[in-house]
Design a protein around this motif. Structure first.
Motif, PDB file in Angstrom:
ATOM      1  N   GLY A 111       0.826  -1.201   0.000  1.00 46.22           N
ATOM      2  CA  GLY A 111       0.000   0.000   0.000  1.00 46.22           C
ATOM      3  C   GLY A 111       0.860   1.249   0.000  1.00 46.22           C
ATOM      4  N   LEU A 112       0.224   2.376  -0.296  1.00 43.58           N
ATOM      5  CA  LEU A 112       0.921   3.659  -0.297  1.00 43.58           C
ATOM      6  C   LEU A 112       0.400   4.459   0.894  1.00 43.58           C
ATOM      7  CD1 LEU A 112       2.962   5.346  -2.002  1.00 43.58           C
ATOM      8  CD2 LEU A 112       0.983   6.339  -3.157  1.00 43.58           C
ATOM      9  N   ARG A 113       1.339   4.868   1.779  1.00 41.39           N
ATOM     10  CA  ARG A 113       0.947   5.541   2.998  1.00 41.39           C
ATOM     11  C   ARG A 113       1.182   7.046   2.872  1.00 41.39           C
ATOM     12  NH1 ARG A 113       0.238   3.753   8.114  1.00 41.39           N
ATOM     13  NH2 ARG A 113       1.371   1.780   7.892  1.00 41.39           N
ATOM     14  N   CYS A 114       0.134   7.828   3.092  1.00 44.61           N
ATOM     15  CA  CYS A 114       0.302   9.280   3.163  1.00 44.61           C
ATOM     16  C   CYS A 114       1.143   9.588   4.389  1.00 44.61           C
ATOM     17  CB  CYS A 114      -1.066   9.968   3.271  1.00 44.61           C
ATOM     18  SG  CYS A 114      -0.930  11.762   3.400  1.00 44.61           S
ATOM     19  N   VAL A 115       2.182  10.387   4.229  1.00 45.07           N
ATOM     20  CA  VAL A 115       3.074  10.599   5.369  1.00 45.07           C
ATOM     21  C   VAL A 115       2.610  11.737   6.275  1.00 45.07           C
ATOM     22  CG1 VAL A 115       5.070   9.602   4.224  1.00 45.07           C
ATOM     23  CG2 VAL A 115       4.654  12.076   4.023  1.00 45.07           C
ATOM     24  N   TYR A 116       1.452  12.348   5.946  1.00 44.35           N
ATOM     25  CA  TYR A 116       0.988  13.426   6.822  1.00 44.35           C
ATOM     26  C   TYR A 116       0.419  12.832   8.114  1.00 44.35           C
ATOM     27  CZ  TYR A 116      -0.438  18.340   7.550  1.00 44.35           C
ATOM     28  OH  TYR A 116      -0.562  19.631   8.006  1.00 44.35           O
ATOM     29  N   HIS A 117      -0.600  11.969   7.986  1.00 45.90           N
ATOM     30  CA  HIS A 117      -1.192  11.357   9.177  1.00 45.90           C
ATOM     31  C   HIS A 117      -1.205   9.841   9.101  1.00 45.90           C
ATOM     32  CE1 HIS A 117      -2.836  15.433   8.844  1.00 45.90           C
ATOM     33  NE2 HIS A 117      -2.744  15.453  10.149  1.00 45.90           N
ATOM     34  N   GLY A 118      -0.566   9.316   8.058  1.00 47.55           N
ATOM     35  CA  GLY A 118      -0.375   7.873   8.017  1.00 47.55           C
ATOM     36  C   GLY A 118      -1.473   7.057   7.371  1.00 47.55           C
ATOM     37  N   TRP A 119      -2.463   7.693   6.771  1.00 48.13           N
ATOM     38  CA  TRP A 119      -3.497   6.912   6.104  1.00 48.13           C
ATOM     39  C   TRP A 119      -2.856   6.122   4.958  1.00 48.13           C
ATOM     40  CZ3 TRP A 119      -8.797   9.905   5.584  1.00 48.13           C
ATOM     41  CH2 TRP A 119      -9.140  10.453   6.835  1.00 48.13           C
ATOM     42  N   LYS A 120      -3.240   4.870   4.832  1.00 49.54           N
ATOM     43  CA  LYS A 120      -2.603   4.001   3.843  1.00 49.54           C
ATOM     44  C   LYS A 120      -3.647   3.373   2.931  1.00 49.54           C
ATOM     45  CE  LYS A 120       0.193  -0.220   3.763  1.00 49.54           C
ATOM     46  NZ  LYS A 120       1.041  -1.090   4.608  1.00 49.54           N
ATOM     47  N   PHE A 121      -3.337   3.355   1.629  1.00 48.63           N
ATOM     48  CA  PHE A 121      -4.287   2.874   0.624  1.00 48.63           C
ATOM     49  C   PHE A 121      -3.673   1.764  -0.211  1.00 48.63           C
ATOM     50  CE2 PHE A 121      -5.057   7.272   1.647  1.00 48.63           C
ATOM     51  CZ  PHE A 121      -6.408   7.251   1.982  1.00 48.63           C
ATOM     52  N   ASN A 122      -4.483   0.756  -0.563  1.00 50.12           N
ATOM     53  CA  ASN A 122      -3.984  -0.284  -1.466  1.00 50.12           C
ATOM     54  C   ASN A 122      -4.352   0.057  -2.916  1.00 50.12           C
ATOM     55  OD1 ASN A 122      -6.647  -1.024  -1.880  1.00 50.12           O
ATOM     56  ND2 ASN A 122      -6.532  -2.856  -0.588  1.00 50.12           N
ATOM     57  N   VAL A 123      -3.931  -0.804  -3.835  1.00 45.82           N
ATOM     58  CA  VAL A 123      -4.140  -0.501  -5.252  1.00 45.82           C
ATOM     59  C   VAL A 123      -5.615  -0.424  -5.637  1.00 45.82           C
ATOM     60  CG1 VAL A 123      -1.921  -1.458  -6.008  1.00 45.82           C
ATOM     61  CG2 VAL A 123      -3.960  -2.935  -5.931  1.00 45.82           C
ATOM     62  N   ASN A 124      -6.481  -0.970  -4.804  1.00 44.09           N
ATOM     63  CA  ASN A 124      -7.920  -0.885  -5.085  1.00 44.09           C
ATOM     64  C   ASN A 124      -8.565   0.380  -4.544  1.00 44.09           C
ATOM     65  OD1 ASN A 124      -7.833  -3.483  -6.232  1.00 44.09           O
ATOM     66  ND2 ASN A 124      -7.916  -4.375  -4.169  1.00 44.09           N
ATOM     67  N   GLY A 125      -7.773   1.160  -3.795  1.00 39.95           N
ATOM     68  CA  GLY A 125      -8.322   2.393  -3.248  1.00 39.95           C
ATOM     69  C   GLY A 125      -8.882   2.227  -1.849  1.00 39.95           C
TER      70      GLY A 125
END
Lengths: 421, 421, 421
Positions: free
Chosen positions: B86-100
């Motif tokens: 997954g890709l993690r936003c480094v602001y508050h750590g929310w993480k998303f996989n390729v499906n959204g």
């Protein structure tokens, strides 16, 4: 979430906008005193609240802040000659003092009294905490300077500088009062495992219990924010920060530690100055604190005060560092760049109709509400209380570990700590 | 000639425009597979059909294509950390996989189910012919990938890359299906005298009889173009090219020769990607063909895939070369730059109300009509046939010398040649 | 002071604007002859009155000025091949001569007569005083070239060049006819004390009595400006300058001295060319005069003719020089940069609703009125007299010391001096 209309209302501060009118009831830091290092030094361009201005220090050491454009034919006074208690436009020689009076007009016949009829827009200025402050509102409403503690402090107890941010001011304020991002954005990958050996209270508890619970109180000066986390079995750790009208933040600190305040002044709707103050009301700053400050200054480009790591170079992100060391890949000693990467990358004015706020965004929601409330009240004829009551700025931020049954504002030691004595 | 209104209809592809809606019924190449070289490599910014997107390859090797902006507070996911599927936003750590899906949300209390309510815009991706393809339309209408021959070919039988063009996509398509320009724009000054000794059929006949006569047929996938020139006394030389919905071209080739296809994807209304494929269905590419391709890749700037010869430097035009060697003064081994000089210099969106089309622009006129027809039909509720019938893309371009009394589509060998067997 | 509407009327000159229509009744310098140094040399881009154009010198030495865009599919003719009495578009080979005729069209069948139906926009050109002049108005109204003295002068009696200014043309004209600024903007700090030892009449009197009294007369060609200063007890010093339609200035000179003329041609509404001529009707230019001119040329960037000191580098202002030597801090041998710093810094189109004009701005006020008057009359159907009467341009500027009771236009020697004999 805000509608596009609400967002525009909150973010636009040029002359004639409701928020611009509200802002203009307060004093603003407009540049650093160091930018005008001596009498008759070169004038400086600055832009505040979308107004193009020229700052200069006259022969007597007084600072003037006047319109960029000569009232005669609108040549820029940036090219003016700073001489004998005034700034002279070099096109036709019209000369203005710090009050905006035209004191010489060699292009017109001596018998003409045109000189006495012409004035240039000029804003009253003060200096404090290494900054030049100006009041840009209606002259008859000019208040005293806010009683910010650091405006009246020995030189070895504070440092200050400024950084340019390439976005609207509100998203930078939001970043400042958002304590939750610290434990991701500014942290190393192993921060959780190291939190037990942290030397500060904040370090110990913030990483173990990231999603703080927020308690927000309205104050005369803005809002008071208590972010509560589990500490030990019978205690909570409280991080106490403030938002003060119209854009001042004070972020949490250790008990008796040095504090930090941000003053996030709109340059225009798409850029802002982050004036930055670190001060300690109890003792001189320590060597380490000054060194951190020097390091931060060294990370800025000269003249522009823009970070050398900026959006043009993706904040010099290092993907190997991001893989192995910290979340951002931007060096840990450059927290400004880490913050700017977030707030700049939202777009110059973030589209708040698309956001999804959680429980930990409560302080942000309240700050927006208070800010908009101030502007709306002024539209209804109610002058802002904080602007005319400078004493409400005599406050601090703080931090404390309290028994679980004590609400943070009710604790006497907290009470003693978050107001200037 | 198009009115300004017709021109806008054809050229604008951002979300909500008729042509944008039409485009979104098809699969699009969005970047090269080489831009995401390995699992958990750095994410890449891309913009397709005016949407700002982030592409990343996750730990399992799957490619995700998601919104540039984190749904929380809109920080850019370009700065995200690509980690553990997954890709993690480094602001508050929310993480998303390729499906959204949001698969981690450390900033909110564990008991909160906010994570399950939040999704990020994510488009399904496939890989083929060295490109990452995405479908950006309504999920319930997602078709199979088009049956383009080169999407299913051994690695030594094709090469592909992309080039950035600084204009609207339509004028680049027009250049591709315009066989007539080759004998001026891409030719040496002495091409007429040398045409008799040319080693290719195209070289021999195209320069002797420049103004080809055009015959254009509608097909299920777009149009089929026969450009007829005099060959010998009793024969014609036919160059057979194609335009396939919504922006794919296949240009003429020698019998059994290698073919070339362009996929001209709008970045926004003022820029486009030219995805470029050379393939041979019958044999591996020859060394010379691969070398030409490597040379072309070397002419591009790294990361941006913009030609090093571009509009900022007038495509490095050499006026001495133009005087003595070829028409353009741009090197013959850089036909891309020769083309770009033409299509970019028309302005980012050419004003088609000012053009004067001749008989040799017939294919261009028909391509526009078909493109607009597709968008108009969709506005009337008719789904595009080609999008949902992937087999109509199993075609090729070609070339042939035929007796003067045989129409090109009626010749059996041509028939065999221009459809994938 | 002008309203925003009046200001727009005066400053906008693109096709279809009233001022643009007025301008197009006159001949314009469009580039320097040196930019097209020889037959079949590379074509040059130029923009005049917001029209993008290509200039080229054909095989016979004639200059053509044609549309930037090929009428076929709108590729830029900047990339054209200048060959055998015409410029050939390298996209499909359409070729145009200096008259705009299409003289070759290899992309269309020979039997087609499409070539004869297509023309490119082409403006008639002349050369004079080192400049290429073009007429861009209705062909049936094309007048003779203006009888400017320097258009018919031996080569050793004039020099000319051009400079790019980054502002609307009107504020540059205003600077040219504003004699008062010279004694501040272009002067040394000690100019008052040195004025008694000045070697020129202008030097002697202009600094002692800075605020000249202005007398302005309408003429058939524009206005005649007498700026009067105290000379000796019984005499006045008159500086006599001119504004000629639509943007030509002639600035004061010493008796029998060399004169200077500016031709301030709009590039678009935000930039202009300052074509610059120094000439002497009585004798060859002196070595010193030529050296000054060479120095000025050397201060410009090649190709662009933009000053190397420009707004991007704050005109290379030197604050030490400004403190000790002259008012501007920009070298005294670069008066162009001193002027540009003023007129560019007003903003690309100065906001004339904010200006405060004094008595010494009388010539500026009259110039604006005459300029607007010309455009308004044309809107009412009255063709501009000056455009169709080339002899009204056979004039000069001048300077004289006259008895106090003689009005400048009534003095016979002045009369003799300011008209071409």
């Amino acid at each position: 979430m805000l509608t596009k209309e609400e967002n525009r209302y909150m973010t636009e501060t040029s002359p004639g906008t409701p928020m611009g009118d509200f802002m203009r009831r307060f004093w603003h830091p407009v540049l650093l005193s160091e930018e005008l290092p001596e009498p008759d030094c070169p004038p400086k361009r600055t832009k505040i609240l979308s107004e193009e201005l020229i700052a200069f220090r006259d022969t007597n050491g007084n600072v003037g802040l006047i319109d960029n454009y000569c009232p005669h034919r609108r040549a820029s006074l940036f090219f003016g000659r700073n001489e004998e208690a005034g700034l002279r436009c070099v096109y036709h020689g019209w000369k203005f003092n710090v009050n905006g009076d035209c004191v010489d007009m060699p292009s017109e016949p001596a018998e003409s009294n045109f000189k006495d009829k012409v004035r240039i827009k000029a804003y009253p200025c003060r200096e404090g905490a290494g900054m030049v402050w100006a009041y840009m509102g209606p002259p008859e409403l000019q208040p005293d300077m806010p009683k910010l503690e650091y405006l009246d402090m020995p030189e070895d107890q504070y440092v200050s500088t400024k950084v340019m941010y390439e976005s609207n001011y509100v998203q930078v304020i939001e970043g400042e009062i958002d304590t939750v991002h610290a434990s991701i954005l500014h942290s190393n990958l192993d921060s959780l495992s190291k939190s037990d050996t942290a030397t500060t209270i904040g370090g110990r508890y913030s990483y173990r219990d990231r999603p703080a619970r927020f308690f927000v109180e309205d104050t005369d000066s803005g809002i008071l924010i208590g972010a509560r986390r589990n500490a030990e079995e019978d205690s909570y750790y409280w991080r106490i920060s403030r938002f003060l009208y119209p854009y001042i933040t004070m972020i949490p600190r250790e008990p008796r530690g040095s504090a930090r305040s941000g003053l996030i002044v709109p340059i225009d709707d798409e850029n802002c100055w982050f004036f930055w103050v670190r001060w300690n009301p109890f003792r001189p700053l320590e060597e380490e604190e000054v060194r951190t400050y020097e390091l931060m200054k060294a990370s800025l480009a000269p003249v522009t005060y823009l970070g050398q790591a900026n959006k043009r170079n993706d904040y010099m992100i290092d993907r190997e560092m991001q893989r192995n060391v910290n979340y951002t890949g931007i060096p840990q000693n450059n927290a400004r760049a880490q913050d700017a990467a977030m707030t700049d990358s939202m777009g110059v004015i973030v589209d708040r109709s698309q956001e999804h706020l959680g429980t930990t965004d409560m302080a942000i929601i309240r700050m927006r509400r208070r800010l908009v409330q101030g502007a709306r009240e002024l539209e209804e004829g109610i002058e802002p209380y904080a602007a005319t009551h400078p004493e409400v700025f005599a406050v601090r931020s703080g931090g404390a570990v309290l028994p679980r049954d004590v609400y943070f504002t009710e604790d006497p030691s907290v009470q003693a700590d978050i107001f200037v004595q």
